[in-house]
Design an enzyme around this catalytic site. Structure first.
Site, PDB file in Angstrom:
ATOM      1  N   LYS A  11      24.633  75.350 111.321  1.00  0.00           N
ATOM      2  CA  LYS A  11      23.764  75.284 110.146  1.00  0.00           C
ATOM      3  C   LYS A  11      24.136  76.415 109.211  1.00  0.00           C
ATOM      4  O   LYS A  11      24.548  77.488 109.654  1.00  0.00           O
ATOM      5  CB  LYS A  11      22.286  75.460 110.561  1.00  0.00           C
ATOM      6  CG  LYS A  11      21.309  74.962 109.515  1.00  0.00           C
ATOM      7  CD  LYS A  11      21.228  73.450 109.593  1.00  0.00           C
ATOM      8  CE  LYS A  11      19.986  72.889 108.971  1.00  0.00           C
ATOM      9  NZ  LYS A  11      19.662  71.592 109.588  1.00  0.00           N
TER      10      LYS A  11
ATOM     11  N   ASP B 214      20.928  69.652 103.455  1.00  0.00           N
ATOM     12  CA  ASP B 214      19.662  70.035 104.088  1.00  0.00           C
ATOM     13  C   ASP B 214      18.698  70.317 102.934  1.00  0.00           C
ATOM     14  O   ASP B 214      18.887  69.784 101.837  1.00  0.00           O
ATOM     15  CB  ASP B 214      19.883  71.238 105.020  1.00  0.00           C
ATOM     16  CG  ASP B 214      18.736  71.425 106.013  1.00  0.00           C
ATOM     17  OD1 ASP B 214      18.640  70.654 106.981  1.00  0.00           O
ATOM     18  OD2 ASP B 214      17.905  72.332 105.812  1.00  0.00           O
TER      19      ASP B 214
HETATM   20  N1  GLU Z   1      20.353  68.643 107.675  1.00  0.00           N
HETATM   21  C1  GLU Z   1      20.154  67.463 108.467  1.00  0.00           C
HETATM   22  C2  GLU Z   1      19.483  67.834 109.786  1.00  0.00           C
HETATM   23  O1  GLU Z   1      18.801  68.827 109.881  1.00  0.00           O
HETATM   24  C3  GLU Z   1      21.409  66.625 108.628  1.00  0.00           C
HETATM   25  C4  GLU Z   1      22.577  67.299 109.266  1.00  0.00           C
HETATM   26  C5  GLU Z   1      23.862  66.484 109.236  1.00  0.00           C
HETATM   27  O2  GLU Z   1      23.873  65.384 108.715  1.00  0.00           O
HETATM   28  O3  GLU Z   1      24.869  67.005 109.738  1.00  0.00           O
HETATM   29  O4  GLU Z   1      19.556  67.116 110.743  1.00  0.00           O
END
Ligand code: GLU
Length: 418
Positions: A106, A146
């Site tokens: 992340k 996100d």
């Molecule tokens: N940000 C989204 C999550 O928290 C998607 C992450 C992604 O698609 O890699 O799951």
């Protein structure tokens, strides 16, 4: 708001809760409670008026035992090192819960994007992408959207990476525009899995979703799509909120028209079908059959949890309940579909996007939605099987039991190196 709950400590206590039901060595559990590495960087960006401004940014690569690191990048003033670490860990267990071949990562930039112009945000995003370039890659670490980021930012990151690498590699990032290599159904995917998981939970609990009332906290991409889809399934959305406040109509309102109002005015507050203006807390504590928290972590702390009146919670946000709130839900017999399953549609369709990019072949929206449904239903069934087998009373612990075992198995099967 339990602002003082550290999300990284929440993640670690969730892992401990599950580890108590598993026979995994302490050393492996310790490994699975900490990120492998965290990049902390300072980005200096030229503003439109010629001034320079410094922005702090992070990327945490939590665990890569099951595949490349995967997870979004958020732009928010409250981004911190511990928040990014927690969010990256939740990605590990999310990908393992739904059985897609990724680890977790992340990223985030400490910024309020509403205070900057589009060209300033483009320079900021490209500066971050340049810092990330040695760490990311189609088989290494694949960022995604996100909170407060979307297709636009993903397109910029893809372009920066491809320009610097002198290649075309759309699968280095997911959540792009369709014309830049994005997947059909990706934008709706988080909201879609949130309601598919709710549908499965209602079925499991022998409750009628068609007659259910629903409250949605947060009306961004995940929240409003969840409201729209649950309305299409026959449930009645009676309350919703965004960062400016909430709306309420006991007979229900049209979620699409509410979104239109938000697009036009900046908020759902003031939407004409609303009978009463309510607070964010009112939405979270409303007496409804289903509550969908779809904003940020720590929305419900132990104190507020005492007031929650919903029967089922489907977590569209990451980490909306603190561990104290979770314990209260357990006592009150509220069935909580954990974030690592409920909102896993986003990363699952990111996985489909990545497959399509690698094959240079686009799927139909129907195929995306069908395959997503299969994955969410199978993951829910695995959760319920573990929930019953271990006689658990917290579905989150069941999801972590499944996920932790999968990650530990991958680690152990790889043997020891060096
Ligand atoms: N940000 C989204 C999550 O928290 C998607 C992450 C992604 O698609 O890699 O799951």
């Amino acid at each position: 708001m339990a602002a003082d709950t550290n999300p990284f400590e929440s993640l670690q206590s969730q892992i401990d809760d599950a580890a108590a039901h598993l026979d995994i060595g302490d050393g492996v559990i310790e490994r699975l409670k900490h990120p492998e590495r965290v990049l902390e960087t300072n980005l200096t960006v030229e503003l439109d008026n010629g001034d320079l401004e410094r922005f702090k940014a992070f990327r945490s690569q939590f665990n890569g035992d099951r595949g490349p690191y995967k997870g979004g990048i958020r732009y928010h003033p409250a981004v911190s090192r511990d928040e990014v670490k927690a969010l990256s860990g939740w990605m590990v267990y999310k990908c393992a819960t739904v059985g897609i071949p990724y680890g977790g990562g992340k990223g985030g930039i400490v910024v309020d994007p509403t205070e900057y112009s589009e060209s300033e945000l483009e320079r900021l995003t490209r500066a971050f992408a340049t810092e990330l370039r040695p760490l990311i890659g189609v088989d290494r670490d694949i960022p995604a959207p996100d909170v407060n980021t979307g297709q636009r930012e993903m397109n910029w990151i893809k372009d920066t990476y491809e320009t610097l690498e002198n290649t075309t590699e759309p699968g280095v990032i997911t959540g792009k525009n369709i014309t830049s290599g994005g997947s059909k159904g990706r934008v709706e995917a988080t909201g879609r899995s949130t309601v598919l998981a709710a549908r499965e939970a209602f079925d499991y609990l022998a409750k009628d979703l068609g007659g259910a009332t629903v409250a949605v906290q947060g009306y961004g991409n995940a929240g409003w799509i969840a409201a729209k889809l649950i309305d299409e399934m026959g449930a009645t959305v009676v309350a919703a909120s965004d960062s400016s406040g909430g709306i309420y109509n006991p007979d229900g309102f049209d979620p699409v028209a509410a979104k239109k109002h938000k697009n036009e005015t900046g908020s759902i507050v003031g939407y004409e079908e609303s009978e009463e203006e309510i607070t964010n807390e009112d939405v979270l504590t409303m007496d409804v059959d289903l509550l969908i928290p779809a904003a940020l972590e720590n929305a419900i702390d132990g104190e507020l949890a005492e007031e929650v009146s919903a029967d089922v919670i489907s977590e569209a946000a990451n980490g909306p309940l603190t561990p104290e709130a979770d314990a209260v839900m357990e006592e009150k017999d509220v069935f909580v579909i954990p974030d690592i399953l409920a909102n896993a549609g986003g990363v699952t369709v990111s996985y489909f996007e990545w497959i399509q990019n690698r094959q240079r072949f686009a799927w139909s929206e129907e195929r995306v939605n069908d395959e997503l449904e299969t994955i969410i239903v199978d993951a829910f069934d695995a959760l319920v099987e573990t929930y019953e087998e271990h006689d658990l009373n917290n579905p989150r612990t069941a999801a972590y039991v499944v996920a932790l075992q999968r990650v530990a198995d991958a680690y152990n099967e790889a043997g020891t190196f060096p």
